[in-house]
Design a protein around this motif. Structure first.
Motif, PDB file in Angstrom:
ATOM      1  N   TYR A 130       0.558  26.450 -11.060  1.00 52.04           N
ATOM      2  CA  TYR A 130       0.223  27.844 -11.379  1.00 52.04           C
ATOM      3  C   TYR A 130      -1.252  28.007 -11.755  1.00 52.04           C
ATOM      4  O   TYR A 130      -1.891  29.007 -11.400  1.00 52.04           O
ATOM      5  CB  TYR A 130       1.112  28.338 -12.532  1.00 52.04           C
ATOM      6  N   GLN A 131      -1.804  27.028 -12.475  1.00 49.67           N
ATOM      7  CA  GLN A 131      -3.191  27.119 -12.930  1.00 49.67           C
ATOM      8  C   GLN A 131      -4.195  26.738 -11.844  1.00 49.67           C
ATOM      9  O   GLN A 131      -5.406  26.927 -12.020  1.00 49.67           O
ATOM     10  CB  GLN A 131      -3.394  26.200 -14.143  1.00 49.67           C
ATOM     11  N   ALA A 143      -0.885  31.523   2.818  1.00 52.81           N
ATOM     12  CA  ALA A 143       0.032  32.664   2.780  1.00 52.81           C
ATOM     13  C   ALA A 143       0.024  33.390   4.124  1.00 52.81           C
ATOM     14  O   ALA A 143       1.066  33.830   4.624  1.00 52.81           O
ATOM     15  CB  ALA A 143      -0.355  33.613   1.651  1.00 52.81           C
ATOM     16  N   ALA A 144      -1.164  33.522   4.717  1.00 60.62           N
ATOM     17  CA  ALA A 144      -1.272  34.158   6.025  1.00 60.62           C
ATOM     18  C   ALA A 144      -0.584  33.316   7.092  1.00 60.62           C
ATOM     19  O   ALA A 144       0.104  33.847   7.979  1.00 60.62           O
ATOM     20  CB  ALA A 144      -2.739  34.375   6.384  1.00 60.62           C
ATOM     21  N   LEU A 145      -0.740  31.998   7.022  1.00 58.64           N
ATOM     22  CA  LEU A 145      -0.066  31.113   7.971  1.00 58.64           C
ATOM     23  C   LEU A 145       1.445  31.226   7.826  1.00 58.64           C
ATOM     24  O   LEU A 145       2.188  31.199   8.820  1.00 58.64           O
ATOM     25  CB  LEU A 145      -0.506  29.660   7.746  1.00 58.64           C
ATOM     26  N   ASN A 146       1.910  31.378   6.587  1.00 58.70           N
ATOM     27  CA  ASN A 146       3.346  31.543   6.357  1.00 58.70           C
ATOM     28  C   ASN A 146       3.867  32.803   7.042  1.00 58.70           C
ATOM     29  O   ASN A 146       4.938  32.793   7.663  1.00 58.70           O
ATOM     30  CB  ASN A 146       3.633  31.596   4.859  1.00 58.70           C
ATOM     31  N   MET A 147       3.131  33.899   6.938  1.00 61.62           N
ATOM     32  CA  MET A 147       3.555  35.133   7.590  1.00 61.62           C
ATOM     33  C   MET A 147       3.509  34.999   9.109  1.00 61.62           C
ATOM     34  O   MET A 147       4.365  35.536   9.819  1.00 61.62           O
ATOM     35  CB  MET A 147       2.701  36.309   7.124  1.00 61.62           C
ATOM     36  N   ASN A 167       4.250  24.148  11.321  1.00 64.61           N
ATOM     37  CA  ASN A 167       2.961  24.573  10.785  1.00 64.61           C
ATOM     38  C   ASN A 167       2.776  23.968   9.402  1.00 64.61           C
ATOM     39  O   ASN A 167       3.602  24.197   8.509  1.00 64.61           O
ATOM     40  CB  ASN A 167       2.896  26.099  10.696  1.00 64.61           C
ATOM     41  N   LEU A 168       1.714  23.178   9.233  1.00 66.71           N
ATOM     42  CA  LEU A 168       1.468  22.577   7.926  1.00 66.71           C
ATOM     43  C   LEU A 168       0.983  23.629   6.951  1.00 66.71           C
ATOM     44  O   LEU A 168      -0.101  24.191   7.107  1.00 66.71           O
ATOM     45  CB  LEU A 168       0.456  21.437   8.024  1.00 66.71           C
ATOM     46  N   SER A 169       1.795  23.869   5.955  1.00 64.43           N
ATOM     47  CA  SER A 169       1.474  24.872   4.956  1.00 64.43           C
ATOM     48  C   SER A 169       1.342  24.205   3.600  1.00 64.43           C
ATOM     49  O   SER A 169       1.011  23.026   3.498  1.00 64.43           O
ATOM     50  CB  SER A 169       2.552  25.969   4.938  1.00 64.43           C
ATOM     51  N   SER A 170       1.581  24.966   2.556  1.00 58.90           N
ATOM     52  CA  SER A 170       1.483  24.465   1.194  1.00 58.90           C
ATOM     53  C   SER A 170       2.323  25.346   0.286  1.00 58.90           C
ATOM     54  O   SER A 170       2.420  26.562   0.516  1.00 58.90           O
ATOM     55  CB  SER A 170       0.030  24.488   0.717  1.00 58.90           C
ATOM     56  N   SER A 171       2.899  24.748  -0.736  1.00 61.45           N
ATOM     57  CA  SER A 171       3.605  25.574  -1.718  1.00 61.45           C
ATOM     58  C   SER A 171       2.635  26.537  -2.381  1.00 61.45           C
ATOM     59  O   SER A 171       3.026  27.579  -2.905  1.00 61.45           O
ATOM     60  CB  SER A 171       4.278  24.687  -2.781  1.00 61.45           C
ATOM     61  N   GLN A 172       1.347  26.207  -2.307  1.00 59.00           N
ATOM     62  CA  GLN A 172       0.340  27.086  -2.907  1.00 59.00           C
ATOM     63  C   GLN A 172       0.131  28.358  -2.084  1.00 59.00           C
ATOM     64  O   GLN A 172      -0.587  29.261  -2.512  1.00 59.00           O
ATOM     65  CB  GLN A 172      -0.973  26.335  -3.086  1.00 59.00           C
ATOM     66  N   THR A 230       5.487  33.999  -4.424  1.00 54.78           N
ATOM     67  CA  THR A 230       6.470  33.956  -5.513  1.00 54.78           C
ATOM     68  C   THR A 230       6.127  32.879  -6.527  1.00 54.78           C
ATOM     69  O   THR A 230       6.090  33.125  -7.742  1.00 54.78           O
ATOM     70  CB  THR A 230       7.877  33.711  -4.943  1.00 54.78           C
ATOM     71  N   LEU A 231       5.855  31.665  -6.044  1.00 57.32           N
ATOM     72  CA  LEU A 231       5.565  30.565  -6.966  1.00 57.32           C
ATOM     73  C   LEU A 231       4.261  30.795  -7.720  1.00 57.32           C
ATOM     74  O   LEU A 231       4.170  30.522  -8.922  1.00 57.32           O
ATOM     75  CB  LEU A 231       5.514  29.243  -6.201  1.00 57.32           C
ATOM     76  N   HIS A 232       3.244  31.303  -7.017  1.00 53.55           N
ATOM     77  CA  HIS A 232       1.960  31.481  -7.690  1.00 53.55           C
ATOM     78  C   HIS A 232       1.939  32.673  -8.636  1.00 53.55           C
ATOM     79  O   HIS A 232       0.948  32.918  -9.317  1.00 53.55           O
ATOM     80  CB  HIS A 232       0.817  31.564  -6.684  1.00 53.55           C
ATOM     81  N   SER A 233       3.044  33.409  -8.680  1.00 51.04           N
ATOM     82  CA  SER A 233       3.189  34.479  -9.675  1.00 51.04           C
ATOM     83  C   SER A 233       4.031  34.035 -10.865  1.00 51.04           C
ATOM     84  O   SER A 233       4.233  34.794 -11.803  1.00 51.04           O
ATOM     85  CB  SER A 233       3.846  35.710  -9.022  1.00 51.04           C
TER      86      SER A 233
END
Length: 253
Positions: free
Chosen positions: A164-165, A176-180, A145-150, A154-157
């Motif tokens: 981060y910006q 995030a939903a795809l990750n779950m 599944n093609l996701s993103s670090s975004q 955890t990283l975006h916090s």
């Protein structure tokens, strides 16, 4: 010969992933929402001597289209070895001056969420559900599944995160939903030969990014790595070699 379906593969990272898997001996079903664009992409690959490629019309937001693609591919092969859920959209609009309109948590209309989620979340779920029977016929089935670090909470916090910006509530939350979804799918298939992972190609120069970022060749290499992993490889993980170049590439959810 192993088989792979790549959604949204008529251009960008999907197209380059198709090229690299063809070079490795795969038969590629090149998924494209617009069949004409898919046929042109397939002809380009054939002109390079990569002949084991077929364009398939598939709109991941349309269940009838997904089921028709399943019927078409199922009429040709009994087994699908790899599914790469590559199709995705940002949902970001451009204003009259050519600037991106921020996806703010307060002001973004719900219709934007619906449009992006239909492709980025419901799309992979539709396609996976439709093709799971063909994948189960493989000795070493793989889902990427093609996701993103975004999409990493955890990283975006973390203020030290490189992006981060770069906030954008719709696209980021869709990943995030795809990750779950990936976590749950991997869990359900944990006692099988399946390997299911979410992979970020990193910031890549495609139409998606306005041609800004790294090379599509490197991005595709990062993706197909997890289409080719052996039975001792990981499952149910999130990887981004751009964010974590330590050799494992694994990043936190």
């Amino acid at each position: 010969m192993k088989t792979v379906l790549i959604t949204g593969a008529n251009k960008g990272i999907g197209f380059e992933s198709a090229r690299q898997l063809l070079q490795k001996g795969f038969h590629v079903f090149l998924g494209s929402r617009n069949l004409s664009n898919g046929l042109k992409a397939a002809e380009q690959l054939k002109a390079e001597g990569l002949t084991h490629v077929e364009a398939v019309q598939i709109d991941v937001t349309n269940l009838d289209s997904v089921n028709a693609a399943r019927k078409e591919i199922g009429s040709k092969v009994r087994t699908l070895d790899v599914l790469i859920n590559n199709a995705g959209i940002s949902g970001i609009d451009i204003d009259s001056e050519g600037h991106m309109v921020p996806q703010t948590a307060i002001d973004t209309d719900i219709s934007v969420y619906q449009k992006v989620y239909d492709t980025n979340v419901y799309g992979p779920a539709r396609v996976t559900k439709a093709f799971i029977d063909l994948l189960k016929n493989s000795l070493e089935p793989r889902i990427v599944n093609l996701s993103s670090s975004q999409g990493s909470l955890t990283l975006h916090s973390d203020p030290n995160y490189i992006y981060y910006q770069v906030k954008g509530v719709v696209y980021l939350s869709s990943k995030a939903a795809l990750n779950m979804y990936t976590v749950n799918l991997a869990y359900e298939l944990r006692d099988t030969a399946f390997k299911v992972n979410a992979v970020s190609p990193g910031f890549t120069a495609t139409d998606f990014t306005g041609k800004n970022g790294g090379s599509v060749e490197v991005a595709a290499k990062r993706i197909i790595k997890y289409a080719l992993i052996g039975q001792d490889g990981p499952t149910g993980k999130l990887f981004c070699e751009e964010t974590n170049p330590d050799g494992t590439g694994e990043i936190p959810w």
